[in-house]
Design a protein around this motif. Structure first.
Motif, PDB file in Angstrom:
ATOM      1  N   ASP A  29       0.852  -1.202   0.000  1.00 61.98           N
ATOM      2  CA  ASP A  29       0.000   0.000   0.000  1.00 61.98           C
ATOM      3  C   ASP A  29       0.880   1.242   0.000  1.00 61.98           C
ATOM      4  O   ASP A  29       1.496   1.590   1.002  1.00 61.98           O
ATOM      5  CB  ASP A  29      -0.893  -0.014   1.249  1.00 61.98           C
ATOM      6  CG  ASP A  29      -1.947   1.085   1.238  1.00 61.98           C
ATOM      7  OD1 ASP A  29      -1.812   2.038   0.450  1.00 61.98           O
ATOM      8  OD2 ASP A  29      -2.908   0.977   2.028  1.00 61.98           O
ATOM      9  N   LYS A  30       0.924   1.926  -1.128  1.00 63.52           N
ATOM     10  CA  LYS A  30       1.782   3.109  -1.274  1.00 63.52           C
ATOM     11  C   LYS A  30       1.209   4.347  -0.585  1.00 63.52           C
ATOM     12  O   LYS A  30       1.892   5.365  -0.487  1.00 63.52           O
ATOM     13  CB  LYS A  30       2.008   3.406  -2.759  1.00 63.52           C
ATOM     14  CG  LYS A  30       2.615   2.242  -3.549  1.00 63.52           C
ATOM     15  CD  LYS A  30       3.925   1.775  -2.939  1.00 63.52           C
ATOM     16  CE  LYS A  30       4.522   0.612  -3.723  1.00 63.52           C
ATOM     17  NZ  LYS A  30       5.754   0.059  -3.093  1.00 63.52           N
ATOM     18  N   ASN A  31      -0.039   4.264  -0.130  1.00 63.94           N
ATOM     19  CA  ASN A  31      -0.659   5.394   0.571  1.00 63.94           C
ATOM     20  C   ASN A  31      -0.705   5.170   2.079  1.00 63.94           C
ATOM     21  O   ASN A  31      -1.551   5.718   2.780  1.00 63.94           O
ATOM     22  CB  ASN A  31      -2.083   5.623   0.042  1.00 63.94           C
ATOM     23  CG  ASN A  31      -2.083   6.124  -1.382  1.00 63.94           C
ATOM     24  OD1 ASN A  31      -1.321   7.025  -1.728  1.00 63.94           O
ATOM     25  ND2 ASN A  31      -2.929   5.530  -2.221  1.00 63.94           N
ATOM     26  N   LEU A  32       0.219   4.353   2.558  1.00 62.78           N
ATOM     27  CA  LEU A  32       0.259   3.990   3.964  1.00 62.78           C
ATOM     28  C   LEU A  32       1.478   4.612   4.645  1.00 62.78           C
ATOM     29  O   LEU A  32       2.566   4.643   4.077  1.00 62.78           O
ATOM     30  CB  LEU A  32       0.327   2.467   4.083  1.00 62.78           C
ATOM     31  CG  LEU A  32       0.063   1.814   5.439  1.00 62.78           C
ATOM     32  CD1 LEU A  32      -1.371   2.089   5.896  1.00 62.78           C
ATOM     33  CD2 LEU A  32       0.298   0.307   5.339  1.00 62.78           C
ATOM     34  N   TYR A  33       1.269   5.116   5.867  1.00 58.72           N
ATOM     35  CA  TYR A  33       2.352   5.655   6.696  1.00 58.72           C
ATOM     36  C   TYR A  33       2.263   4.961   8.050  1.00 58.72           C
ATOM     37  O   TYR A  33       1.192   4.949   8.681  1.00 58.72           O
ATOM     38  CB  TYR A  33       2.195   7.167   6.865  1.00 58.72           C
ATOM     39  CG  TYR A  33       3.340   7.824   7.603  1.00 58.72           C
ATOM     40  CD1 TYR A  33       4.372   8.454   6.914  1.00 58.72           C
ATOM     41  CD2 TYR A  33       3.387   7.829   8.995  1.00 58.72           C
ATOM     42  CE1 TYR A  33       5.425   9.076   7.581  1.00 58.72           C
ATOM     43  CE2 TYR A  33       4.438   8.433   9.679  1.00 58.72           C
ATOM     44  CZ  TYR A  33       5.448   9.053   8.962  1.00 58.72           C
ATOM     45  OH  TYR A  33       6.488   9.658   9.640  1.00 58.72           O
ATOM     46  N   LEU A  34       3.364   4.374   8.510  1.00 55.48           N
ATOM     47  CA  LEU A  34       3.353   3.600   9.740  1.00 55.48           C
ATOM     48  C   LEU A  34       4.224   4.229  10.821  1.00 55.48           C
ATOM     49  O   LEU A  34       5.325   4.713  10.541  1.00 55.48           O
ATOM     50  CB  LEU A  34       3.839   2.171   9.478  1.00 55.48           C
ATOM     51  CG  LEU A  34       2.996   1.321   8.515  1.00 55.48           C
ATOM     52  CD1 LEU A  34       3.602  -0.077   8.376  1.00 55.48           C
ATOM     53  CD2 LEU A  34       1.548   1.226   8.973  1.00 55.48           C
ATOM     54  N   ILE A  35       3.703   4.191  12.045  1.00 59.60           N
ATOM     55  CA  ILE A  35       4.454   4.603  13.230  1.00 59.60           C
ATOM     56  C   ILE A  35       4.623   3.378  14.108  1.00 59.60           C
ATOM     57  O   ILE A  35       3.639   2.765  14.523  1.00 59.60           O
ATOM     58  CB  ILE A  35       3.711   5.702  14.009  1.00 59.60           C
ATOM     59  CG1 ILE A  35       3.427   6.901  13.111  1.00 59.60           C
ATOM     60  CG2 ILE A  35       4.520   6.136  15.233  1.00 59.60           C
ATOM     61  CD1 ILE A  35       2.495   7.921  13.750  1.00 59.60           C
ATOM     62  N   LEU A  36       5.856   3.006  14.401  1.00 65.54           N
ATOM     63  CA  LEU A  36       6.134   1.827  15.224  1.00 65.54           C
ATOM     64  C   LEU A  36       6.551   2.271  16.619  1.00 65.54           C
ATOM     65  O   LEU A  36       7.495   3.058  16.773  1.00 65.54           O
ATOM     66  CB  LEU A  36       7.246   0.978  14.609  1.00 65.54           C
ATOM     67  CG  LEU A  36       6.858   0.011  13.482  1.00 65.54           C
ATOM     68  CD1 LEU A  36       6.302   0.765  12.278  1.00 65.54           C
ATOM     69  CD2 LEU A  36       8.053  -0.828  13.068  1.00 65.54           C
ATOM     70  N   THR A  37       5.833   1.789  17.634  1.00 65.60           N
ATOM     71  CA  THR A  37       6.197   2.092  19.018  1.00 65.60           C
ATOM     72  C   THR A  37       6.899   0.881  19.630  1.00 65.60           C
ATOM     73  O   THR A  37       6.508  -0.260  19.413  1.00 65.60           O
ATOM     74  CB  THR A  37       4.954   2.438  19.860  1.00 65.60           C
ATOM     75  OG1 THR A  37       4.039   1.337  19.834  1.00 65.60           O
ATOM     76  CG2 THR A  37       4.271   3.681  19.337  1.00 65.60           C
ATOM     77  N   GLY A  38       7.972   1.152  20.382  1.00 61.07           N
ATOM     78  CA  GLY A  38       8.711   0.054  21.007  1.00 61.07           C
ATOM     79  C   GLY A  38      10.149   0.425  21.260  1.00 61.07           C
ATOM     80  O   GLY A  38      10.533   1.601  21.179  1.00 61.07           O
ATOM     81  N   ARG A  39      10.954  -0.551  21.557  1.00 61.42           N
ATOM     82  CA  ARG A  39      12.379  -0.326  21.830  1.00 61.42           C
ATOM     83  C   ARG A  39      13.099  -0.040  20.527  1.00 61.42           C
ATOM     84  O   ARG A  39      13.276  -0.916  19.675  1.00 61.42           O
ATOM     85  CB  ARG A  39      12.958  -1.557  22.528  1.00 61.42           C
ATOM     86  CG  ARG A  39      12.372  -1.776  23.916  1.00 61.42           C
ATOM     87  CD  ARG A  39      12.718  -3.120  24.493  1.00 61.42           C
ATOM     88  NE  ARG A  39      12.112  -3.288  25.824  1.00 61.42           N
ATOM     89  CZ  ARG A  39      11.872  -4.450  26.398  1.00 61.42           C
ATOM     90  NH1 ARG A  39      12.190  -5.576  25.752  1.00 61.42           N
ATOM     91  NH2 ARG A  39      11.316  -4.522  27.594  1.00 61.42           N
ATOM     92  N   GLN A  40      13.531   1.205  20.406  1.00 58.59           N
ATOM     93  CA  GLN A  40      14.036   1.682  19.131  1.00 58.59           C
ATOM     94  C   GLN A  40      15.225   0.886  18.609  1.00 58.59           C
ATOM     95  O   GLN A  40      15.288   0.574  17.419  1.00 58.59           O
ATOM     96  CB  GLN A  40      14.419   3.164  19.250  1.00 58.59           C
ATOM     97  CG  GLN A  40      14.825   3.792  17.922  1.00 58.59           C
ATOM     98  CD  GLN A  40      14.876   5.295  18.006  1.00 58.59           C
ATOM     99  OE1 GLN A  40      14.532   5.896  19.014  1.00 58.59           O
ATOM    100  NE2 GLN A  40      15.311   5.929  16.933  1.00 58.59           N
ATOM    101  N   ASN A  41      16.151   0.540  19.488  1.00 55.94           N
ATOM    102  CA  ASN A  41      17.334  -0.188  19.023  1.00 55.94           C
ATOM    103  C   ASN A  41      16.977  -1.563  18.462  1.00 55.94           C
ATOM    104  O   ASN A  41      17.554  -2.008  17.458  1.00 55.94           O
ATOM    105  CB  ASN A  41      18.371  -0.312  20.149  1.00 55.94           C
ATOM    106  CG  ASN A  41      17.828  -1.023  21.373  1.00 55.94           C
ATOM    107  OD1 ASN A  41      16.613  -1.098  21.594  1.00 55.94           O
ATOM    108  ND2 ASN A  41      18.711  -1.554  22.194  1.00 55.94           N
ATOM    109  N   GLU A  42      16.013  -2.236  19.087  1.00 49.45           N
ATOM    110  CA  GLU A  42      15.594  -3.551  18.598  1.00 49.45           C
ATOM    111  C   GLU A  42      14.843  -3.429  17.265  1.00 49.45           C
ATOM    112  O   GLU A  42      15.009  -4.263  16.369  1.00 49.45           O
ATOM    113  CB  GLU A  42      14.718  -4.250  19.634  1.00 49.45           C
ATOM    114  CG  GLU A  42      15.461  -4.583  20.928  1.00 49.45           C
ATOM    115  CD  GLU A  42      14.587  -5.340  21.913  1.00 49.45           C
ATOM    116  OE1 GLU A  42      13.697  -6.093  21.444  1.00 49.45           O
ATOM    117  OE2 GLU A  42      14.781  -5.187  23.131  1.00 49.45           O
TER     118      GLU A  42
END
Length: 343
Positions: A29-42
């Motif tokens: 999906d080219k119209n998708l933007y994702l935000i990932l929450t969690g331990r950044q280094n992992e």
């Protein structure tokens, strides 16, 4: 651009499975933007394995994770977790339209109610997965574990919520609704189900077809099966176990002898189609219906394809306007009269 937040640390296989699923979703999906929450280094360590559009993905660092042994209400208060951070961002930022998590079911439900909030008029949110059926499509099971104890008005609302989901999310016109009970006759079931049957028969805005039994969830013409969370969860886990049993026995028998191995060669395409039809993962997770924004709860053991499917489902039902559709259906029914009658 459809912006979705993903609890990258949620689930048994996190963050590897969640990150892989997010990368797959971005490709699809080219119209998708994702935000990932969690331990950044992992998360960053996992992302290095893939090629993806870096302009459509960001990471929010969170030190804690809510695991399955945590008490949800306590964990929400004392942990700076990936799930709770995701909920607060979903609540505060208007441009974030949905949340996907494979984390703790209890924390997902509690966080949805205490942080995000319910749609006006909804008594309780309900988990609603899509169950493969004999027609080659699916049946929505609502509820499958969010509410172990229910009142008739709650079950009536589940019927409305799931009907809106079937219409908006999957394009089913006038979806057929059945009430899960221990018999198809009108008088079957305990007082809760008998009273709910009466209300559903009189309700506007749904196409109620009567009681259904557990076996009918996957074999009847119903598009929606309404259940209290206890019965629905038992039914769901039983169906999942049955599917694993059938596939496991088939695998064992087809590898038992030379003749069965040869037979498998002629049947493998049909078996592959059957596995696809019975695969719960292809529908993604269960939608937590009744909240102010879209929340999809994936199974704790979700694989990348399940996470990707959950993200795609969340994006689609937001774009199709699920929340406004639910609000419109709620306006068509006078639930206050049901509450007064119960009291």
């Amino acid at each position: 651009m459809t912006k979705i937040i993903v609890d990258a640390m949620g689930g048994d296989n996190a963050p590897s499975a969640t990150v892989a699923g997010c990368v797959e979703a971005l490709k699809d999906d080219k119209n998708l933007y994702l935000i990932l929450t969690g331990r950044q280094n992992e998360i960053e360590a996992e992302l290095k394995k893939y090629t993806y559009d870096k302009t459509r993905l960001e990471i929010v660092d969170c030190p804690d994770v809510i695991d399955m042994n945590d008490i949800p209400t306590e964990a929400i208060k004392r942990k700076q977790s990936s799930l709770i951070a995701a909920y607060w961002m979903l609540k505060k930022e208007d441009d974030i339209c949905a949340l996907v998590t494979a984390g703790s079911t209890g924390a997902t439900i509690v966080g949805g109610q205490l942080i995000l909030g319910r749609i006006r008029g909804v008594k309780r949110p309900a988990l609603c997965p899509a169950i493969p059926n004999s027609r080659g499509s699916f049946t929505l099971l609502c509820d499958c574990g969010a509410n172990a104890e229910c009142k008739p008005v709650m079950l009536c609302q589940f019927a409305l919520l799931a009907s809106a989901y079937a219409e908006v999310g999957f394009g089913i016109k006038n979806p057929k609704v059945g009430l899960l009970s221990n018999g198809t006759e009108e008088h079957k079931g305990d007082p809760l189900h008998q009273q709910t049957y009466k209300y559903l028969t009189e309700m506007q805005g749904i196409n109620f077809t009567g009681n259904i039994e557990g076996r009918d969830i996957m074999t009847s013409q119903c598009d929606v099966a309404v259940a209290d969370g206890f019965s629905g969860n038992v039914a769901l886990k039983s169906m999942e176990g049955c599917g694993k049993l059938v596939l496991g026995v088939m695998k064992k028998e087809f590898s038992a002898t030379l003749s069965s191995k040869i037979g498998y060669l002629f049947m493998r395409k049909a078996i592959k189609r059957m596995r696809f039809q019975l695969d719960f993962n292809r529908y993604g997770g269960a939608l937590l219906l009744g909240l102010k924004k879209v929340v999809v709860k994936s199974h704790g053991s979700s694989k990348p394809q399940t996470i990707a499917a959950s993200i795609a489902n969340a994006a689609a039902i937001h774009r199709n306007g699920l929340v406004p559709a639910v609000e419109k259906k709620l306006e068509s029914v006078d639930f206050n009269s049901l509450i007064q009658e119960e009291e």
